[in-house]
Design a protein around this motif. Structure first.
Motif, PDB file in Angstrom:
ATOM      1  N   GLY A   7      19.406  43.656  50.863  1.00  0.00           N
ATOM      2  CA  GLY A   7      19.843  44.103  52.263  1.00  0.00           C
ATOM      3  C   GLY A   7      18.747  43.962  53.140  1.00  0.00           C
ATOM      4  O   GLY A   7      18.703  44.324  54.458  1.00  0.00           O
ATOM      5  N   GLU A   8      17.522  43.223  52.731  1.00  0.00           N
ATOM      6  CA  GLU A   8      16.401  42.756  53.888  1.00  0.00           C
ATOM      7  C   GLU A   8      16.678  41.595  54.817  1.00  0.00           C
ATOM      8  O   GLU A   8      17.458  40.841  54.578  1.00  0.00           O
ATOM      9  CB  GLU A   8      14.993  42.547  53.032  1.00  0.00           C
ATOM     10  N   PRO A   9      16.179  41.583  55.896  1.00  0.00           N
ATOM     11  CA  PRO A   9      16.348  40.548  56.813  1.00  0.00           C
ATOM     12  C   PRO A   9      16.095  39.318  56.576  1.00  0.00           C
ATOM     13  O   PRO A   9      15.005  38.927  57.023  1.00  0.00           O
ATOM     14  CB  PRO A   9      16.199  41.141  58.120  1.00  0.00           C
ATOM     15  N   VAL A  10      16.320  38.593  55.859  1.00  0.00           N
ATOM     16  CA  VAL A  10      15.924  37.328  55.158  1.00  0.00           C
ATOM     17  C   VAL A  10      17.124  36.289  55.376  1.00  0.00           C
ATOM     18  O   VAL A  10      18.009  36.467  55.097  1.00  0.00           O
ATOM     19  CB  VAL A  10      15.478  37.356  53.795  1.00  0.00           C
ATOM     20  N   GLY A  11      16.559  35.252  56.222  1.00  0.00           N
ATOM     21  CA  GLY A  11      17.319  34.067  56.232  1.00  0.00           C
ATOM     22  C   GLY A  11      18.477  34.502  57.349  1.00  0.00           C
ATOM     23  O   GLY A  11      18.594  35.254  57.942  1.00  0.00           O
ATOM     24  N   THR A  12      19.525  33.612  57.174  1.00  0.00           N
ATOM     25  CA  THR A  12      20.520  33.899  57.753  1.00  0.00           C
ATOM     26  C   THR A  12      22.243  34.121  57.000  1.00  0.00           C
ATOM     27  O   THR A  12      22.152  33.339  55.862  1.00  0.00           O
ATOM     28  CB  THR A  12      21.023  32.543  58.868  1.00  0.00           C
ATOM     29  N   PHE A  13      22.783  35.029  57.379  1.00  0.00           N
ATOM     30  CA  PHE A  13      24.012  35.262  56.408  1.00  0.00           C
ATOM     31  C   PHE A  13      25.197  34.870  57.361  1.00  0.00           C
ATOM     32  O   PHE A  13      25.367  35.223  58.530  1.00  0.00           O
ATOM     33  CB  PHE A  13      24.290  36.824  56.116  1.00  0.00           C
ATOM     34  N   PHE A  14      26.184  34.178  56.622  1.00  0.00           N
ATOM     35  CA  PHE A  14      27.303  33.609  57.124  1.00  0.00           C
ATOM     36  C   PHE A  14      28.522  34.117  56.658  1.00  0.00           C
ATOM     37  O   PHE A  14      28.741  34.206  55.449  1.00  0.00           O
ATOM     38  CB  PHE A  14      27.702  31.904  57.183  1.00  0.00           C
ATOM     39  N   ALA A  15      29.330  34.934  57.470  1.00  0.00           N
ATOM     40  CA  ALA A  15      30.581  35.773  57.031  1.00  0.00           C
ATOM     41  C   ALA A  15      31.706  34.980  56.353  1.00  0.00           C
ATOM     42  O   ALA A  15      31.747  33.658  56.979  1.00  0.00           O
ATOM     43  CB  ALA A  15      30.975  36.662  57.948  1.00  0.00           C
ATOM     44  N   THR A  64      28.119  32.746  52.831  1.00  0.00           N
ATOM     45  CA  THR A  64      26.616  31.774  52.678  1.00  0.00           C
ATOM     46  C   THR A  64      25.521  32.374  53.110  1.00  0.00           C
ATOM     47  O   THR A  64      25.694  33.200  54.026  1.00  0.00           O
ATOM     48  CB  THR A  64      27.048  30.567  53.442  1.00  0.00           C
ATOM     49  N   LEU A  65      24.724  32.391  52.200  1.00  0.00           N
ATOM     50  CA  LEU A  65      23.201  32.669  52.624  1.00  0.00           C
ATOM     51  C   LEU A  65      22.463  31.578  52.887  1.00  0.00           C
ATOM     52  O   LEU A  65      22.204  30.690  51.874  1.00  0.00           O
ATOM     53  CB  LEU A  65      22.525  33.784  51.304  1.00  0.00           C
ATOM     54  N   LEU A  66      21.694  31.235  53.939  1.00  0.00           N
ATOM     55  CA  LEU A  66      20.851  30.370  54.254  1.00  0.00           C
ATOM     56  C   LEU A  66      19.416  30.973  53.931  1.00  0.00           C
ATOM     57  O   LEU A  66      19.016  31.788  54.693  1.00  0.00           O
ATOM     58  CB  LEU A  66      20.900  29.684  55.340  1.00  0.00           C
ATOM     59  N   LEU A  67      18.642  30.322  53.115  1.00  0.00           N
ATOM     60  CA  LEU A  67      17.297  31.364  52.936  1.00  0.00           C
ATOM     61  C   LEU A  67      16.155  30.128  52.693  1.00  0.00           C
ATOM     62  O   LEU A  67      16.381  28.960  52.439  1.00  0.00           O
ATOM     63  CB  LEU A  67      17.506  31.849  51.507  1.00  0.00           C
ATOM     64  N   PRO A  68      15.034  30.857  52.805  1.00  0.00           N
ATOM     65  CA  PRO A  68      13.849  29.956  52.502  1.00  0.00           C
ATOM     66  C   PRO A  68      13.481  29.859  51.326  1.00  0.00           C
ATOM     67  O   PRO A  68      13.078  30.681  50.812  1.00  0.00           O
ATOM     68  CB  PRO A  68      12.648  30.622  53.423  1.00  0.00           C
ATOM     69  N   GLY A  69      13.634  28.384  50.984  1.00  0.00           N
ATOM     70  CA  GLY A  69      13.191  28.147  49.492  1.00  0.00           C
ATOM     71  C   GLY A  69      11.833  28.089  49.151  1.00  0.00           C
ATOM     72  O   GLY A  69      11.296  28.313  47.918  1.00  0.00           O
ATOM     73  N   ALA A  95       9.823  28.384  70.631  1.00  0.00           N
ATOM     74  CA  ALA A  95      10.071  29.881  71.287  1.00  0.00           C
ATOM     75  C   ALA A  95      11.573  30.108  70.486  1.00  0.00           C
ATOM     76  O   ALA A  95      11.917  31.468  70.863  1.00  0.00           O
ATOM     77  CB  ALA A  95       9.943  29.810  72.417  1.00  0.00           C
ATOM     78  N   ALA A  96      12.323  29.586  69.847  1.00  0.00           N
ATOM     79  CA  ALA A  96      13.352  29.639  69.483  1.00  0.00           C
ATOM     80  C   ALA A  96      13.516  30.671  68.340  1.00  0.00           C
ATOM     81  O   ALA A  96      12.540  30.804  67.704  1.00  0.00           O
ATOM     82  CB  ALA A  96      14.187  28.389  69.023  1.00  0.00           C
ATOM     83  N   ARG A  97      14.635  31.673  68.521  1.00  0.00           N
ATOM     84  CA  ARG A  97      14.454  32.850  67.453  1.00  0.00           C
ATOM     85  C   ARG A  97      15.483  32.692  66.292  1.00  0.00           C
ATOM     86  O   ARG A  97      16.413  31.943  66.461  1.00  0.00           O
ATOM     87  CB  ARG A  97      14.820  34.160  68.291  1.00  0.00           C
ATOM     88  N   PRO A  98      15.185  33.325  65.304  1.00  0.00           N
ATOM     89  CA  PRO A  98      16.251  33.137  64.107  1.00  0.00           C
ATOM     90  C   PRO A  98      17.170  33.861  64.361  1.00  0.00           C
ATOM     91  O   PRO A  98      17.471  34.888  65.156  1.00  0.00           O
ATOM     92  CB  PRO A  98      15.153  33.540  63.033  1.00  0.00           C
ATOM     93  N   VAL A  99      18.521  33.604  63.820  1.00  0.00           N
ATOM     94  CA  VAL A  99      19.818  34.268  63.873  1.00  0.00           C
ATOM     95  C   VAL A  99      20.062  35.012  62.535  1.00  0.00           C
ATOM     96  O   VAL A  99      20.140  33.841  61.521  1.00  0.00           O
ATOM     97  CB  VAL A  99      20.782  33.134  64.305  1.00  0.00           C
ATOM     98  N   PRO A 100      20.048  36.193  62.455  1.00  0.00           N
ATOM     99  CA  PRO A 100      20.516  36.748  61.309  1.00  0.00           C
ATOM    100  C   PRO A 100      21.774  36.747  60.559  1.00  0.00           C
ATOM    101  O   PRO A 100      21.794  36.846  59.302  1.00  0.00           O
ATOM    102  CB  PRO A 100      19.708  38.175  61.337  1.00  0.00           C
ATOM    103  N   PHE A 101      22.854  36.651  61.611  1.00  0.00           N
ATOM    104  CA  PHE A 101      24.155  36.865  61.122  1.00  0.00           C
ATOM    105  C   PHE A 101      25.068  35.928  61.884  1.00  0.00           C
ATOM    106  O   PHE A 101      24.748  35.844  63.150  1.00  0.00           O
ATOM    107  CB  PHE A 101      24.462  38.205  61.300  1.00  0.00           C
TER     108      PHE A 101
END
Length: 381
Positions: free
Chosen positions: A254-262, A237-242, A190-196
């Motif tokens: 700008g689409e909400p894909v993966g996680t962006f690390f500032a 850093t961008l963490l993305l699904p390869g 049930a864990a949710r993705p973290v976009p930022f």
């Protein structure tokens, strides 16, 4: 909201380091994922962006070539596996990029290569030359000669170092999962993705799972540590699904894909940034409370009088960690004396050095200009 993840317009990211993990390239869909990533990288290059590719997968490719179900445990067997797999891995990348008219170059590194300043600079000059020639560097750790003492840890950490080395605008980590989740989705469905993520602190590190996947050496925690290391260098850093086609172009649109690390504020550059990010300093010195305070609060050099203990073996000019009496890391610096010399002069005043050694290089064991203070950088070392 997705567009707001980027503090700068996505088009501002002109030089990217793209890391691809073993889990993305292995298994039934590995070839398809490799081709998909090659297409995404080729599209970036067509836009005039520069890309350095960090590719895992030599050992996984060796396992596939030899029909092995699991990775061997001994170091010689792992090295031999990498020797079998690395040519096959490069052949796949070369073929994939040749379809877009792009040439590639293989670059194999060890942590020891980046722990010596002149070799670090040589590596940077080589990569800059390849980029200026329009050639795509494909980097991997030189697993065929690795031993624990000269190992980066995994290619997540290597990619963060390479991003700093080439002055990248963005680090991209392709993984076999969609994003960072609030908890390990393997055990918490049930864990949710973290976009930022603004900063990789202990709370964020707690979201990572415990271990790596079957074929890789890293895990989510390793990727978070790489993002933290890049943040300290002022690189997002961008963490993305390869495994998802077009995830990188979509994220840059700008689409909400993966996680962006500032990115964080870049407080070090040049030699001091290199010191901070050294993968394997050569030894350690333990300093007394007065020296620790002078280093941390006054920006002072380290004198022999403040040294309590010398650990390891190192020569003049090599990097060492400076620890306080509790074992906490104060910083990393280049020593003006060897380990053997420091053992003889530790705790002694500067005017005694020449009488003890028969000569004196400098008053300082480590000069402040060649010392990186870890506590001044968010995220630690």
């Amino acid at each position: 909201m997705a567009q707001g993840r980027f503090p700068l317009p996505p088009t501002s990211y002109r030089r990217l380091v793209v890391k691809v993990g073993s889990a993305v390239l292995s298994g039934a869909g590995g070839r398809r994922h490799l081709l998909g990533i090659a297409a995404q990288v080729a599209a970036l290059r067509a836009e005039g962006r520069e890309v350095v590719l960090v590719s895992s997968g030599a050992q996984a490719m060796g396992m596939e070539r030899l029909g092995l179900g699991e990775k061997p445990r001994t170091m010689p067997a792992k090295q031999a596996l990498a020797a079998v797999g690395q040519p096959a891995l490069m052949q796949l990348w070369e073929q994939a990029f040749s379809w877009y008219g792009h040439r590639v170059a293989q670059v194999l590194l060890t942590a020891e290569d980046l722990a010596h300043r002149h070799r670090y600079l040589n590596a940077r000059q080589t990569l800059e030359t390849l980029l200026s020639w329009g050639i795509l560097p494909v980097i991997n750790e030189n697993d065929t000669v690795m031993v624990e003492e000269i190992k980066f840890g995994d290619n997540d950490q290597l990619s963060a170092l390479i991003a700093t080395l080439v002055g990248a605008d963005l680090l991209v980590l392709f993984s076999d999962i969609e994003a960072l989740f609030e908890a390990d989705p393997r055990t918490h469905p049930a864990a949710r993705p973290v976009p930022f993520v603004e900063e990789v602190d202990e709370r964020v590190l707690g979201m990572a799972g415990e271990g790596p996947n079957r074929v890789g050496t890293g895990g989510m925690r390793s990727k978070l540590l790489a993002a933290r290391k890049a943040r300290a260098a002022g690189i997002p850093t961008l963490l993305l699904p390869g495994t998802r086609p077009e995830s990188l172009p979509q994220a840059l649109q700008g689409e909400p894909v993966g996680t962006f690390f500032a990115a964080g504020p870049r407080r070090y550059s040049g030699r001091k940034l290199w010191l901070y990010q050294l993968p394997k300093p050569q030894g350690e010195v333990v300093v007394d409370r007065g020296a620790a305070r002078a280093l941390q609060q006054e920006g002072a050099s380290l004198l022999p009088a403040g040294i309590l203990e010398v650990r390891g073996s190192f020569d003049v000019g090599e990097p060492v960690r400076c620890l306080d009496v509790e074992g906490g890391l104060i910083g990393v610096g280049l020593v003006n004396y060897s380990a053997a010399e420091l053992r003889r002069i530790k705790g002694r005043k500067t005017q005694e050095i020449e009488a003890i050694l028969g000569y004196k290089n400098t008053d300082e064991a480590i000069h402040r200009d060649y010392f990186a203070l870890v506590s001044e950088l968010s995220g630690g070392h």
